[in-house]
Design an enzyme around this catalytic site. Structure first.
Site, short mmCIF file in Angstrom:
data_model
loop_
_atom_site.label_atom_id
_atom_site.label_comp_id
_atom_site.label_asym_id
_atom_site.label_seq_id
_atom_site.Cartn_x
_atom_site.Cartn_y
_atom_site.Cartn_z
N ASP A 40 0.80 -0.60 0.07
CA ASP A 40 0.43 -0.13 -0.12
C ASP A 40 1.06 1.14 -0.24
O ASP A 40 1.81 0.96 -0.48
CB ASP A 40 -1.03 0.27 1.15
N HIS A 64 2.39 1.54 -2.87
CA HIS A 64 1.16 2.69 -3.21
C HIS A 64 2.32 3.82 -3.27
O HIS A 64 1.40 5.22 -3.98
CB HIS A 64 0.05 2.98 -2.93
#
Length: 530
Positions: free
Chosen positions: A337, A360
């Site tokens: 993430d 991310h």
């Protein structure tokens, strides 16, 4: 006459010997000239004293990932682009930094009347009393439950203050959910992590579910440092993660086995603490977020490594919330993430010299979820390497929220095969559908400087609110070139209700940015809104 001369000579020799007995030969070697003794162990003595309450210097905090530390781990930093000469590709300190942490030279040998051997200094990196978890019954075999031993060592250090809890090297300690808590702990405790701490993998240890595994709460001057590893062993949670899970709901459900609880724990969390330092350690394979700071002030994170596989959903690297005066630097982050997530209530955040990827990217938000108020200000992100991340530097807000994101600077960001390097998304939604709403968290005063490298989908994405457009966006030295990746479709820059200035030509041209300010821009100040 001869006897009288011999007697006189003998008398002079005795006088000379008596005079020499008052001179400290070893003290004389310290300087260029001989000096009379001033007394040992007294105030004002020129001799360095060791032991007692003297704080030892911290050792270099050097963290290198171990190939065997996490299943599925692959080193994302080969090759690693370098945005500036100051951005390292490993967390090892520079020679300048190493000298800063080096131990002092020992005192010169001493001799003379009343000399006593100085007491040995505490272990490097420790201070005051040292409480070894092994002395409190920890086995360190990776199988026995060592939670009670950790509680005992912490309890002793908590009462003492200015002390050290030692987790020794070359041992693996199985530790269940535990809270190292204040506010009645005395300040300035060092948690010296040299071994490995393992999370339980059975459902019984987690009961109905916990939000964190290792928690430090309401402390002042807490330091976690060393070359050790915190291993969350979160593979069982990842296997059954729901693709539609929301970022921060901390839930997961194993529909087939119904074994692990719904709530996924953060590996290491700090809450309500001041003057926090995390340095040198490695955190791997958390079931959820790896390192979280909530309601903290005066935080420094450096020379550490976080990693989990790219497909480990919702495993943010570092998560900040309601925290101020935070510095994160010289850190390697690879996860499933956001490498770093900055949430509401954060201000005065400085992030630099960080390697990010896979993951991310570095994100502010999502903010304003469920029509809440969110405020973030004074954030600097500079000298960053990003490698094969989903986004580069991103601001994301939910529709329906209120508040303001202001005074944000992204500078010297080197991206390599990043899908979308620059993004503001005021329509953020991680569900299958989200309701359209008018109100929004405002975004104003965002600088992009020297964002360079390659992208695989879209160079820039500015999707701003119709009712509250983005304002004060500035672009300088943006040079992003496309790289064709199979199954990816290249797109041109996208802008919607985005206003600002282009201070230099960009590659590719970002003609969609509207120059100037939005009409009827009546944005209130940060103080008025937040």
């Amino acid at each position: 006459m001869k006897l009288r001369v011999n007697g006189l000579g003998l008398l002079l020799l005795l006088v000379l010997l008596a005079l020499c007995s008052t001179i400290d030969i070893c003290d004389a070697r310290i300087g260029k000239h001989w000096r009379p003794r001033k007394g040992k162990g007294k105030k004002g003595s020129s001799h360095r004293q060791y032991g007692g309450n003297r704080q030892s210097p911290k050792p270099p905090v050097i963290s290198t990932p171990s190939p065997g530390a996490g299943k599925g781990y692959q080193n994302p930093y080969q090759p690693s682009p370098s945005p500036s000469p100051n951005a390292p590709v490993s967390p090892s300190p520079s020679p300048a930094n190493s000298s800063r942490h080096s131990s002092p030279k020992p005192p010169p040998p001493s001799c003379g009347k009343g000399y006593q051997q100085p007491s040995r200094p505490p272990p490097a990196g420790s201070q005051g009393a040292v409480f070894n978890v092994v002395d409190f019954g920890a086995k360190g075999d990776g199988v026995s439950d060592d939670t009670k031993a950790f509680e005992g060592a912490w309890g002793a250090a908590c009462k003492q203050g200015a002390s050290t809890v030692l987790v020794p090297p070359e041992l693996e300690f199985l530790v269940g959910p535990i809270s190292f808590s204040g506010p009645y702990c005395k300040p300035n405790i060092i948690f010296q992590l040299e071994g490995t701490i393992l999370a339980p993998t059975g459902a019984r240890a987690w009961g109905s579910g916990l939000l964190q595994w290792l928690e430090f709460t309401k402390l002042n001057g807490i330091v976690i440092q060393g070359n050790g590893i915190i291993n969350g062993r979160g593979q069982q949670w990842w296997t059954y993660s729901d693709q539609d899970d929301e970022d921060d709901d901390d839930t997961q459900y194993n529909a087939n086995l119904e074994r692990m609880p719904q709530i996924k724990p953060t590996a290491l969390r700090f809450y309500g603490s001041f003057n926090v330092v995390v340095a040198g350690i490695t955190i791997v394979n958390s079931s959820q977020c790896h390192l979280k700071f909530d309601n903290c002030q005066g935080v420094m994170v450096h020379d550490m490594t976080i990693f989990s596989p790219e497909n480990s959903l919702n495993t943010d690297g570092i998560h900040l919330q309601n925290s101020k005066d935070v510095s994160i630097h010289h850190t390697n982050l690879a996860c499933g993430d956001d490498c770093i997530s900055i949430q509401t209530g954060c201000s005065n955040i400085n992030i630099h010299n960080v390697n990010c990827g896979p993951g991310h990217g570095i994100s502010i938000g999502g903010l304003g979820r469920d029509n809440t108020k969110a405020c973030v200000s004074n954030v600097t992100v500079r000298d960053i390497n990003m490698f094969r991340t989903m986004t580069g530097v991103r601001i994301k807000t939910w529709q329906g929220g209120v508040g303001l994101v202001q005074d944000i600077r992204f500078s010297n960001i080197q991206v390599s095969e990043v899908q979308t390097p620059i993004m503001i998304d005021q329509f953020y939604c991680d569900r299958s559908t989200c309701r359209n709403q008018t109100s929004a968290v405002a975004v104003s005063g965002v600088q992009y400087e020297n964002i360079r490298g390659t992208f695989t989908i879209k160079p820039v994405h500015f999707a701003c609110s119709d009712s509250l457009p983005c304002s004060g966006i500035s672009l300088t030295g943006v040079q992003l070139r496309s790289v064709q990746i199979p199954h990816y479709h290249l797109n041109n820059p996208f802008c919607w209700q985005a206003f600002g200035e282009l201070y230099t030509p960009t590659v590719p041209p970002i003609a969609c940015l509207q120059i100037g300010k939005p009409a009827g821009n009546n944005l209130q100040s940060y103080h008025d809104i937040c």
